[in-house]
Design an enzyme around this catalytic site. Structure first.
Site, PDB file in Angstrom:
ATOM      1  CB  ALA A  14      62.721 -44.107  15.887  1.00  0.00           C
ATOM      2  CG  ASP A 126      60.293 -33.175  21.248  1.00  0.00           C
ATOM      3  OD1 ASP A 126      60.944 -32.224  20.755  1.00  0.00           O
ATOM      4  OD2 ASP A 126      60.036 -34.210  20.613  1.00  0.00           O
TER       5      ASP A 126
END
Ligand code: ADP
Length: 298
Positions: A14, A126
């Protein structure tokens, strides 16, 4: 960008793309993360600036090194050393897992990277196979993608979190906004398990299923977590099946893990975040005492 030749695209998301490039003057191969236009969008601008700010302070042999950052025509470019593979490739090439010594040397390097982040009050948030770059020649590991990373500032609720489900700690799945460094530690346990037999340790199919598969192995949530579950409108009316007789980690990895590795895994995969080992404590565990090579001795 004109000092680089583009050799290909290595990642896309993205945010933009990651390009494999060669520096025309030095012949050095680099990975360039090219962001989409960011000037107008205030939120995107803020998060990318945060990523750069964090990357600039990170200097460690197990963290991917930012070489330079520049802006051209409103777009941000981050130049990194290029690393050939990621742990995802290693897992794909070894569907039944890798040998114990490789698990140990990779886990140890990951623990060192996280210990460094935490020492600098950075939570990565993450940690997952795609974000662990590995040089196949010597198994050197580099943690990358600080796009979700946050610095700890006392008492600011941490809300903007969406990351990969399988590696998420129970407190994150429950929607806690006061989680801490322990979320990175949880992910290390998940990765250790996955490297050992090639299977994701907790492969939940939805958030609530994720909480269920964790309990199937480790047993019920803590009373505090159960209260959060019952209070969370997202889980309204949902009940977990009986998890009073969990599979246990010992059974899951029967004959696949040496005792000292199991001792570490059990210190990591603890439901209660504050009772999980810290990165520093992980590095002091006996399993790492005999680790071979890559400067991994603590
Ligand atoms: P995202 O924010 O989309 O997760 P990353 O920084 O993780 O972006 O990069 C996306 C992908 O690009 C990574 O999963 C990896 O495959 C590749 N990549 C990133 N950095 C490097 C690097 N230094 N060397 C080689 N490949 C890289």
């Amino acid at each position: 960008m004109n000092k680089y030749d583009v050799l290909g695209v290595v990642g896309e998301g993205a945010y933009g793309v990651v390009l494999k490039c060669k520096n025309k003057d030095t012949n050095e191969v680099v990975a360039i993360k090219k962001f989409k236009e960011s000037e107008e969008d205030e939120v995107v601008r803020k998060t990318t600036l945060r990523e750069v700010k964090i990357l600039r302070i990170m200097r460690h042999e197990n963290i991917v090194q930012l070489k330079e950052a520049f802006r051209r025509k409103g777009k941000l470019y981050l130049v990194f050393e290029f690393v050939e593979k990621s742990m995802l490739d290693i897992l794909e090439a070894n569907p039944n897992g890798v040998d114990t010594e490789t698990v140990r040397v990779l886990t140890c390097q990951l623990a060192r990277a996280i210990e460094y982040c935490h020492r600098h009050d950075v939570i990565h948030r993450d940690i997952k196979p795609e974000n662990l770059l590995i040089n196949p020649a010597d198994n050197a590991l580099r943690l990358c993608d600080f796009g979700f990373a946050r610095t700890m500032s006392a008492d600011t609720p941490l809300t903007d979190y969406v990351a990969t489900r399988w590696y998420r700690a129970p407190e994150l799945l429950l929607g806690s906004t006061h989680y801490g460094k322990d979320v990175d530690i949880w992910a290390v346990g998940c990765i250790m398990g996955e490297l050992t037999d090639g299977q994701p340790l907790f492969a939940g199919e939805s958030e609530v299923d994720q909480l269920f598969v964790i309990q199937k192995v480790l047993g019920p949530l803590t009373p505090e977590h159960m209260e959060m579950f019952l209070r969370n409108p997202r889980f309204l009316g949902i009940q977990f099946p009986d998890v009073s007789r969990p599979e246990t980690l010992e059974k899951r990895y029967l004959r696949r893990m040496p005792k000292l590795q199991m001792q570490l895994l059990k210190g990591i995969l603890v439901m209660e975040p504050r009772r999980r080992l810290s990165a520093r404590e992980m590095l002091r565990m006996p399993w790492f005492e005999a680790v071979q090579g890559l400067g991994c001795r603590v």
